[in-house]
Design a protein around this motif. Sequence first.
Motif, PDB file in Angstrom:
ATOM      1  N   ARG A  23       0.822  -1.210   0.000  1.00 21.49           N
ATOM      2  CA  ARG A  23       0.000   0.000   0.000  1.00 21.49           C
ATOM      3  C   ARG A  23       0.859   1.264   0.000  1.00 21.49           C
ATOM      4  O   ARG A  23       0.337   2.369   0.097  1.00 21.49           O
ATOM      5  CB  ARG A  23      -0.933   0.004   1.216  1.00 21.49           C
ATOM      6  N   ARG A  24       2.148   1.101  -0.135  1.00 22.77           N
ATOM      7  CA  ARG A  24       3.044   2.258  -0.127  1.00 22.77           C
ATOM      8  C   ARG A  24       2.985   2.960  -1.484  1.00 22.77           C
ATOM      9  O   ARG A  24       3.077   2.309  -2.531  1.00 22.77           O
ATOM     10  CB  ARG A  24       4.475   1.805   0.172  1.00 22.77           C
ATOM     11  N   PRO A  25       2.845   4.290  -1.540  1.00 25.67           N
ATOM     12  CA  PRO A  25       2.775   5.008  -2.816  1.00 25.67           C
ATOM     13  C   PRO A  25       4.032   4.818  -3.659  1.00 25.67           C
ATOM     14  O   PRO A  25       5.121   4.523  -3.139  1.00 25.67           O
ATOM     15  CB  PRO A  25       2.620   6.480  -2.382  1.00 25.67           C
ATOM     16  N   ALA A  26       3.879   5.002  -4.968  1.00 23.58           N
ATOM     17  CA  ALA A  26       4.986   4.775  -5.897  1.00 23.58           C
ATOM     18  C   ALA A  26       6.206   5.614  -5.546  1.00 23.58           C
ATOM     19  O   ALA A  26       7.348   5.131  -5.613  1.00 23.58           O
ATOM     20  CB  ALA A  26       4.531   5.068  -7.323  1.00 23.58           C
ATOM     21  N   ALA A  27       5.996   6.883  -5.180  1.00 23.31           N
ATOM     22  CA  ALA A  27       7.135   7.748  -4.865  1.00 23.31           C
ATOM     23  C   ALA A  27       7.922   7.217  -3.678  1.00 23.31           C
ATOM     24  O   ALA A  27       9.157   7.279  -3.654  1.00 23.31           O
ATOM     25  CB  ALA A  27       6.654   9.166  -4.592  1.00 23.31           C
ATOM     26  N   ARG A  28       7.236   6.655  -2.705  1.00 22.55           N
ATOM     27  CA  ARG A  28       7.926   6.112  -1.536  1.00 22.55           C
ATOM     28  C   ARG A  28       8.681   4.839  -1.889  1.00 22.55           C
ATOM     29  O   ARG A  28       9.707   4.528  -1.280  1.00 22.55           O
ATOM     30  CB  ARG A  28       6.932   5.854  -0.409  1.00 22.55           C
ATOM     31  N   ARG A  29       8.212   4.112  -2.887  1.00 25.66           N
ATOM     32  CA  ARG A  29       8.950   2.921  -3.302  1.00 25.66           C
ATOM     33  C   ARG A  29      10.249   3.325  -3.991  1.00 25.66           C
ATOM     34  O   ARG A  29      11.282   2.690  -3.794  1.00 25.66           O
ATOM     35  CB  ARG A  29       8.084   2.051  -4.211  1.00 25.66           C
ATOM     36  N   SER A  30      10.200   4.371  -4.792  1.00 21.44           N
ATOM     37  CA  SER A  30      11.436   4.874  -5.388  1.00 21.44           C
ATOM     38  C   SER A  30      12.425   5.277  -4.314  1.00 21.44           C
ATOM     39  O   SER A  30      13.622   4.998  -4.404  1.00 21.44           O
ATOM     40  CB  SER A  30      11.138   6.068  -6.308  1.00 21.44           C
ATOM     41  N   ALA A  31      11.925   5.913  -3.279  1.00 23.11           N
ATOM     42  CA  ALA A  31      12.789   6.332  -2.176  1.00 23.11           C
ATOM     43  C   ALA A  31      13.366   5.141  -1.423  1.00 23.11           C
ATOM     44  O   ALA A  31      14.385   5.275  -0.738  1.00 23.11           O
ATOM     45  CB  ALA A  31      12.017   7.237  -1.221  1.00 23.11           C
ATOM     46  N   SER A  32      12.721   3.973  -1.551  1.00 22.48           N
ATOM     47  CA  SER A  32      13.211   2.759  -0.887  1.00 22.48           C
ATOM     48  C   SER A  32      14.215   2.001  -1.744  1.00 22.48           C
ATOM     49  O   SER A  32      14.634   0.902  -1.381  1.00 22.48           O
ATOM     50  CB  SER A  32      12.036   1.839  -0.541  1.00 22.48           C
ATOM     51  N   GLY A  33      14.577   2.569  -2.910  1.00 20.02           N
ATOM     52  CA  GLY A  33      15.617   1.949  -3.730  1.00 20.02           C
ATOM     53  C   GLY A  33      15.121   1.205  -4.946  1.00 20.02           C
ATOM     54  O   GLY A  33      15.826   0.345  -5.477  1.00 20.02           O
ATOM     55  N   PHE A  34      13.916   1.552  -5.443  1.00 22.41           N
ATOM     56  CA  PHE A  34      13.362   0.926  -6.646  1.00 22.41           C
ATOM     57  C   PHE A  34      13.508   1.875  -7.831  1.00 22.41           C
ATOM     58  O   PHE A  34      13.080   3.028  -7.764  1.00 22.41           O
ATOM     59  CB  PHE A  34      11.879   0.602  -6.464  1.00 22.41           C
ATOM     60  N   GLY A  35      14.082   1.375  -8.917  1.00 25.16           N
ATOM     61  CA  GLY A  35      14.153   2.127 -10.159  1.00 25.16           C
ATOM     62  C   GLY A  35      13.407   1.397 -11.250  1.00 25.16           C
ATOM     63  O   GLY A  35      13.388   0.168 -11.282  1.00 25.16           O
ATOM     64  N   TYR A  36      12.781   2.153 -12.165  1.00 17.47           N
ATOM     65  CA  TYR A  36      11.913   1.551 -13.179  1.00 17.47           C
ATOM     66  C   TYR A  36      12.155   2.226 -14.520  1.00 17.47           C
ATOM     67  O   TYR A  36      12.109   3.455 -14.623  1.00 17.47           O
ATOM     68  CB  TYR A  36      10.456   1.720 -12.743  1.00 17.47           C
ATOM     69  N   ALA A  37      12.403   1.421 -15.546  1.00 16.19           N
ATOM     70  CA  ALA A  37      12.519   1.919 -16.916  1.00 16.19           C
ATOM     71  C   ALA A  37      11.364   1.342 -17.718  1.00 16.19           C
ATOM     72  O   ALA A  37      11.385   0.162 -18.078  1.00 16.19           O
ATOM     73  CB  ALA A  37      13.848   1.518 -17.536  1.00 16.19           C
ATOM     74  N   PRO A  38      10.322   2.139 -18.007  1.00 18.29           N
ATOM     75  CA  PRO A  38       9.172   1.622 -18.746  1.00 18.29           C
ATOM     76  C   PRO A  38       9.518   1.341 -20.199  1.00 18.29           C
ATOM     77  O   PRO A  38      10.515   1.849 -20.731  1.00 18.29           O
ATOM     78  CB  PRO A  38       8.147   2.751 -18.629  1.00 18.29           C
TER      79      PRO A  38
END
Length: 224
Positions: free
Chosen positions: A68-83
């Motif tokens: 349930r964590r928002p996408a921005a907070r997941r990025s802050a947790s060390g997740f990077g995404y290349a669509p």
Amino acid sequence: MTLHIQSMSVDLAGHAVLRDVNVTLEAGHTIAVVGRNGAGKTTLLRSIMGLVKLRTGRLQLDGDDIARRPAARRSASGFGYAPEDRVIVPALSVAQNITLPCEVLRVPAREVQQRLEGVLASVPQLKAMLPRSGAALSGGQGKIVALARALMVGTRFVLLDEPFQGLAPALARQYGDSLRLLRASHPQLCVVVTESNASLLEDVQSRTLYIERGQIELASEVSK
């Protein structure tokens, strides 16, 4: 640094797209997710990033459920995404496109520079592109920039959606070389790559998952 995906199901427009997915993503692995178009590959990555809502399931990151964590907070947790479609900002330079997520997350300037140096070590062909306008990139060059941008914030997990699609053979080789360099330069990083053609990921992946109709059907291990 382990992400346990447990009983994850996702519906889009009233249709089941992911069905009871159970996968463990571990540090130090490059994981290929192979499946046909429409099998659920993109939705799997978007679900991990928090860009689509889960119908059921848990995402356990080191014991903490981030479903349930928002996408921005997941990025802050060390997740990077290349669509798959790259999403390059044409009005910005390549360097600005790459560092933009760090600015949004307010990463200190010194750390941004350190991260950029690490990215350039893995993606050396990028250095000559840094002053170029985002509008001047070819589709293949945009894929390289999207990889670098994901690496700037993906300190733990990097998710790459169909990165080889549409690449000319020379750029595809460069992209594959960059993924191999990542395994050496970022040994604790977990990289997840979706692809419809498994042969494009030969000698890149340490683990392969096959997805069919939204279900993970087979996982195989190869030498790291």
